[in-house]
Scaffold this motif. Structure first.
Motif, PDB file in Angstrom:
ATOM      1  N   ILE A 105       9.583   9.345  50.738  1.00 21.14           N
ATOM      2  CA  ILE A 105       8.641  10.429  50.441  1.00 21.14           C
ATOM      3  C   ILE A 105       7.229  10.030  50.851  1.00 21.14           C
ATOM      4  O   ILE A 105       6.497  10.809  51.472  1.00 21.14           O
ATOM      5  CB  ILE A 105       8.703  10.780  48.940  1.00 21.14           C
ATOM      6  CG1 ILE A 105      10.069  11.382  48.603  1.00 21.14           C
ATOM      7  CG2 ILE A 105       7.586  11.758  48.571  1.00 21.14           C
ATOM      8  CD1 ILE A 105      10.312  11.545  47.114  1.00 21.14           C
ATOM      9  N   VAL A 106       6.846   8.794  50.489  1.00 16.21           N
ATOM     10  CA  VAL A 106       5.511   8.302  50.856  1.00 16.21           C
ATOM     11  C   VAL A 106       5.353   8.261  52.368  1.00 16.21           C
ATOM     12  O   VAL A 106       4.307   8.625  52.919  1.00 16.21           O
ATOM     13  CB  VAL A 106       5.255   6.907  50.241  1.00 16.21           C
ATOM     14  CG1 VAL A 106       3.983   6.281  50.809  1.00 16.21           C
ATOM     15  CG2 VAL A 106       5.160   7.004  48.719  1.00 16.21           C
ATOM     16  N   LEU A 108       6.814  10.164  54.597  1.00 13.36           N
ATOM     17  CA  LEU A 108       6.667  11.526  55.101  1.00 13.36           C
ATOM     18  C   LEU A 108       5.253  12.054  54.866  1.00 13.36           C
ATOM     19  O   LEU A 108       4.664  12.706  55.744  1.00 13.36           O
ATOM     20  CB  LEU A 108       7.681  12.452  54.421  1.00 13.36           C
ATOM     21  CG  LEU A 108       9.146  12.285  54.858  1.00 13.36           C
ATOM     22  CD1 LEU A 108      10.051  13.159  53.998  1.00 13.36           C
ATOM     23  CD2 LEU A 108       9.311  12.632  56.330  1.00 13.36           C
ATOM     24  N   ILE A 109       4.697  11.756  53.678  1.00 13.53           N
ATOM     25  CA  ILE A 109       3.334  12.217  53.379  1.00 13.53           C
ATOM     26  C   ILE A 109       2.328  11.522  54.289  1.00 13.53           C
ATOM     27  O   ILE A 109       1.385  12.141  54.796  1.00 13.53           O
ATOM     28  CB  ILE A 109       2.988  11.970  51.899  1.00 13.53           C
ATOM     29  CG1 ILE A 109       3.938  12.759  50.988  1.00 13.53           C
ATOM     30  CG2 ILE A 109       1.539  12.383  51.609  1.00 13.53           C
ATOM     31  CD1 ILE A 109       3.747  12.481  49.517  1.00 13.53           C
ATOM     32  N   ILE A 110       2.510  10.217  54.516  1.00 12.20           N
ATOM     33  CA  ILE A 110       1.606   9.474  55.402  1.00 12.20           C
ATOM     34  C   ILE A 110       1.679  10.035  56.821  1.00 12.20           C
ATOM     35  O   ILE A 110       0.652  10.193  57.494  1.00 12.20           O
ATOM     36  CB  ILE A 110       1.951   7.971  55.401  1.00 12.20           C
ATOM     37  CG1 ILE A 110       1.554   7.342  54.056  1.00 12.20           C
ATOM     38  CG2 ILE A 110       1.248   7.247  56.540  1.00 12.20           C
ATOM     39  CD1 ILE A 110       1.941   5.890  53.917  1.00 12.20           C
ATOM     40  N   LYS A 111       2.868  10.373  57.274  1.00  9.68           N
ATOM     41  CA  LYS A 111       3.021  10.938  58.624  1.00  9.68           C
ATOM     42  C   LYS A 111       2.246  12.247  58.749  1.00  9.68           C
ATOM     43  O   LYS A 111       1.631  12.534  59.789  1.00  9.68           O
ATOM     44  CB  LYS A 111       4.501  11.174  58.925  1.00  9.68           C
ATOM     45  CG  LYS A 111       4.747  11.786  60.307  1.00  9.68           C
ATOM     46  CD  LYS A 111       6.225  11.900  60.598  1.00  9.68           C
ATOM     47  CE  LYS A 111       6.484  12.641  61.906  1.00  9.68           C
ATOM     48  NZ  LYS A 111       5.848  12.019  63.062  1.00  9.68           N
ATOM     49  N   GLY A 112       2.244  13.047  57.663  1.00 14.47           N
ATOM     50  CA  GLY A 112       1.589  14.343  57.733  1.00 14.47           C
ATOM     51  C   GLY A 112       0.134  14.352  57.335  1.00 14.47           C
ATOM     52  O   GLY A 112      -0.676  15.097  57.895  1.00 14.47           O
ATOM     53  N   ALA A 113      -0.228  13.487  56.379  1.00 19.50           N
ATOM     54  CA  ALA A 113      -1.580  13.575  55.804  1.00 19.50           C
ATOM     55  C   ALA A 113      -2.390  12.299  55.924  1.00 19.50           C
ATOM     56  O   ALA A 113      -3.517  12.244  55.435  1.00 19.50           O
ATOM     57  CB  ALA A 113      -1.475  13.985  54.324  1.00 19.50           C
ATOM     58  N   TRP A 117      -4.967   9.110  50.793  1.00 15.90           N
ATOM     59  CA  TRP A 117      -4.550   9.511  49.441  1.00 15.90           C
ATOM     60  C   TRP A 117      -3.902   8.349  48.691  1.00 15.90           C
ATOM     61  O   TRP A 117      -4.098   8.182  47.479  1.00 15.90           O
ATOM     62  CB  TRP A 117      -3.578  10.685  49.521  1.00 15.90           C
ATOM     63  CG  TRP A 117      -2.270  10.307  50.153  1.00 15.90           C
ATOM     64  CD1 TRP A 117      -1.972  10.295  51.478  1.00 15.90           C
ATOM     65  CD2 TRP A 117      -1.091   9.846  49.474  1.00 15.90           C
ATOM     66  NE1 TRP A 117      -0.690   9.856  51.693  1.00 15.90           N
ATOM     67  CE2 TRP A 117      -0.120   9.582  50.471  1.00 15.90           C
ATOM     68  CE3 TRP A 117      -0.763   9.641  48.140  1.00 15.90           C
ATOM     69  CZ2 TRP A 117       1.153   9.123  50.170  1.00 15.90           C
ATOM     70  CZ3 TRP A 117       0.515   9.189  47.820  1.00 15.90           C
ATOM     71  CH2 TRP A 117       1.465   8.927  48.834  1.00 15.90           C
ATOM     72  N   HIS A 273       4.111   4.930  58.712  1.00 17.42           N
ATOM     73  CA  HIS A 273       5.172   5.760  58.122  1.00 17.42           C
ATOM     74  C   HIS A 273       6.555   5.232  58.509  1.00 17.42           C
ATOM     75  O   HIS A 273       7.494   5.272  57.694  1.00 17.42           O
ATOM     76  CB  HIS A 273       5.004   7.221  58.554  1.00 17.42           C
ATOM     77  CG  HIS A 273       5.140   7.445  60.022  1.00 17.42           C
ATOM     78  ND1 HIS A 273       4.184   7.053  60.931  1.00 17.42           N
ATOM     79  CD2 HIS A 273       6.145   8.033  60.748  1.00 17.42           C
ATOM     80  CE1 HIS A 273       4.579   7.386  62.156  1.00 17.42           C
ATOM     81  NE2 HIS A 273       5.755   7.970  62.077  1.00 17.42           N
ATOM     82  N   LYS A 440      -4.440  10.261  63.491  1.00 14.84           N
ATOM     83  CA  LYS A 440      -4.462  11.682  63.173  1.00 14.84           C
ATOM     84  C   LYS A 440      -5.307  12.465  64.190  1.00 14.84           C
ATOM     85  O   LYS A 440      -5.036  13.601  64.497  1.00 14.84           O
ATOM     86  CB  LYS A 440      -4.994  11.927  61.770  1.00 14.84           C
ATOM     87  CG  LYS A 440      -4.125  11.342  60.657  1.00 14.84           C
ATOM     88  CD  LYS A 440      -2.771  12.007  60.570  1.00 14.84           C
ATOM     89  CE  LYS A 440      -2.895  13.423  60.057  1.00 14.84           C
ATOM     90  NZ  LYS A 440      -1.606  14.134  60.013  1.00 14.84           N
TER      91      LYS A 440
END
Length: 440
Positions: A105-106, A108-113, A117, A273, A440
């Protein structure tokens, strides 16, 4: 071992050299990897197999671009013991599975955001003391192993045990201080070997299991829907899952060190990620066969730094050898004959090193404990974690000390003013954040 030149990431060494280089990595990870299952009552043979499979999966997920070996994670020792008490070793495996999902989950979030955070909730003033809790919380385990013999279910003081533990500890310390190069990276392995020999002459070693064992035998795998029927418990999830947040921050640190050693930015390519996802998949694979959660090993990064051999094929070779050793019956039986006080002597230093690494994080990031904010956060984390505080949510669900300490530490960091004081100079955190922003 010295090399005339660096061996590249995708370079395949000559077969004889390949074998020797892979064995070096095997020796580097071996002592620590078998210690974790020894502490928590799992099979060391399964731990070897799971570390090998996890490493191969990691290499695939990172596209063969990150030469990292994965072994048993010490951060999960206390949670596994607690989860096993609540739901047996099967319960601990379920908790490990969900901890591995947290990595995914972490990732996936790092890949997107990006990663800001994550760094926002995990400053050094939180992560450092939590790592100290991991080591110091296990101090009692080390001393009990070093001093007490189990007789009819009771702990009985044994002077011979204590002598063996101290001799093992002394050998380990001398190895760490006086051995240089590769040998300086495996003091715990030297401690186990030296302590074992001394324990043998003290009459504490019984080699009968080795004589009776077959050369080839399947390890004691714990497989869902084969050896047990999985049952998810909130109690076990609360024990195991929060630890993943701490180990993820350790993973980031390992990636930064490895990037500097190899001279390639692994945070950017193949990406943080992917490496975090690889760690998570390795932990999930371990949970599906009865092994402890996996994590990248600093010892093996040290081997890479010394030998300048960056080849992922060398790492993969070590993984294959580890898997084969897991099926060697006599080898597994030999591991089982290691006396408890030998492990106790090793543990006195090892758990202290874990605690000291948390302290080092505070020092490296120039965290000022003269600032009340930092002093309060670190103090609360240490006392809650080491003191064993817990919250009884229901009759069956409990938030244990380590998880509670981490959660309270994060909350204090988020609600108290002057957050920037909790990051110090944070070279690692700033570099990771800047790299992710660039991606990014």
């Amino acid at each position: 071992m010295e090399n005339q030149r660096d061996v590249g990431l995708r370079e395949i060494p000559r077969l004889d050299k390949w074998l020797v280089l892979s064995l070096q990595h095997l020796f580097a990870m071996f002592g620590a990897t078998i210690l974790v299952p020894f502490y928590v009552g799992l099979s060391p043979a399964v731990a070897l197999v799971s570390s090998g499979l996890g490493t191969l999966a990691y290499l695939l997920i990172t596209r063969g671009q990150v030469p990292a070996y994965l072994g048993s994670s010490f951060a999960f020792i206390a949670p596994i013991i607690a989860a096993s008490a609540a739901g047996g070793p099967e319960g601990a495996m379920i908790g490990s599975f969900f901890a591995g999902l947290v990595y995914g989950i972490v990732a996936l979030i790092i890949k997107g955001a990006g990663v800001k955070w994550l760094l926002a909730i995990l400053p050094p003033i939180v992560v450092g003391p939590v790592i100290m809790v991991i080591g110091l919380g296990l101090a009692g385990v080390a001393i009990n192993m070093a001093m007490y013999e189990k007789i009819n279910g009771f702990d009985v003081y044994n002077g011979t045990f204590l002598l063996v533990a101290f001799v093992t500890l002394l050998i380990t310390i001398l190895s760490a201080i006086f051995f240089k190069g590769f040998f300086g990276l495996i003091p715990f392995l030297f401690g186990i070997i030296g302590g074992y020999i001394f324990a043998y002459y003290q009459g504490l070693v019984d080699l009968t299991p080795v004589k009776e064992a077959d050369w080839f035998v399947a390890p004691d795998f714990i497989i869902p829907f084969v050896t047990y029927t999985p049952s998810v418990s909130w109690a076990i999830l609360l024990i195991m899952v929060p630890v993943a947040i701490v180990t993820i921050s350790e993973h980031i640190g390992d990636q930064m060190v490895l990037s500097k050693v190899v001279g390639k930015n692994f945070i950017k390519n193949p990406g943080l990620h992917r490496s975090i996802a690889g760690d998570g998949v390795a932990t999930i694979l371990a949970s599906l066969i009865g092994g402890p959660p996996n994590t990248t090993y600093g010892e093996n990064i040290g081997v890479i730094a010394i030998t300048r051999v960056f080849s992922v094929f060398v790492i993969g070779g070590a993984a294959v050898i580890a898997i084969l050793l897991g099926f060697a019956g006599k080898f597994a039986a030999f591991i089982s004959t290691i006396p408890t006080p030998v492990m106790g002597g090793i543990s006195i230093l090892l758990f202290g090193v874990i605690a000291s690494s948390g302290l080092r994080m505070l020092i490296d990031n120039s965290i000022n404990l003269g600032i009340k904010r930092n002093l309060i956060i670190s103090s609360v984390i240490l006392v809650l974690g080491i003191g064993g505080a817990f919250i009884q949510v229901t009759d069956e669900v409990q938030i244990p000390g380590m998880a509670l300490a981490a959660i309270v530490g994060i909350i204090l960091h988020l609600v108290m003013p002057d957050k920037e004081d909790s990051y110090g100079k944070t070279p690692m955190f700033e570099e990771v954040s800047e790299t992710q922003d660039a991606v990014k």
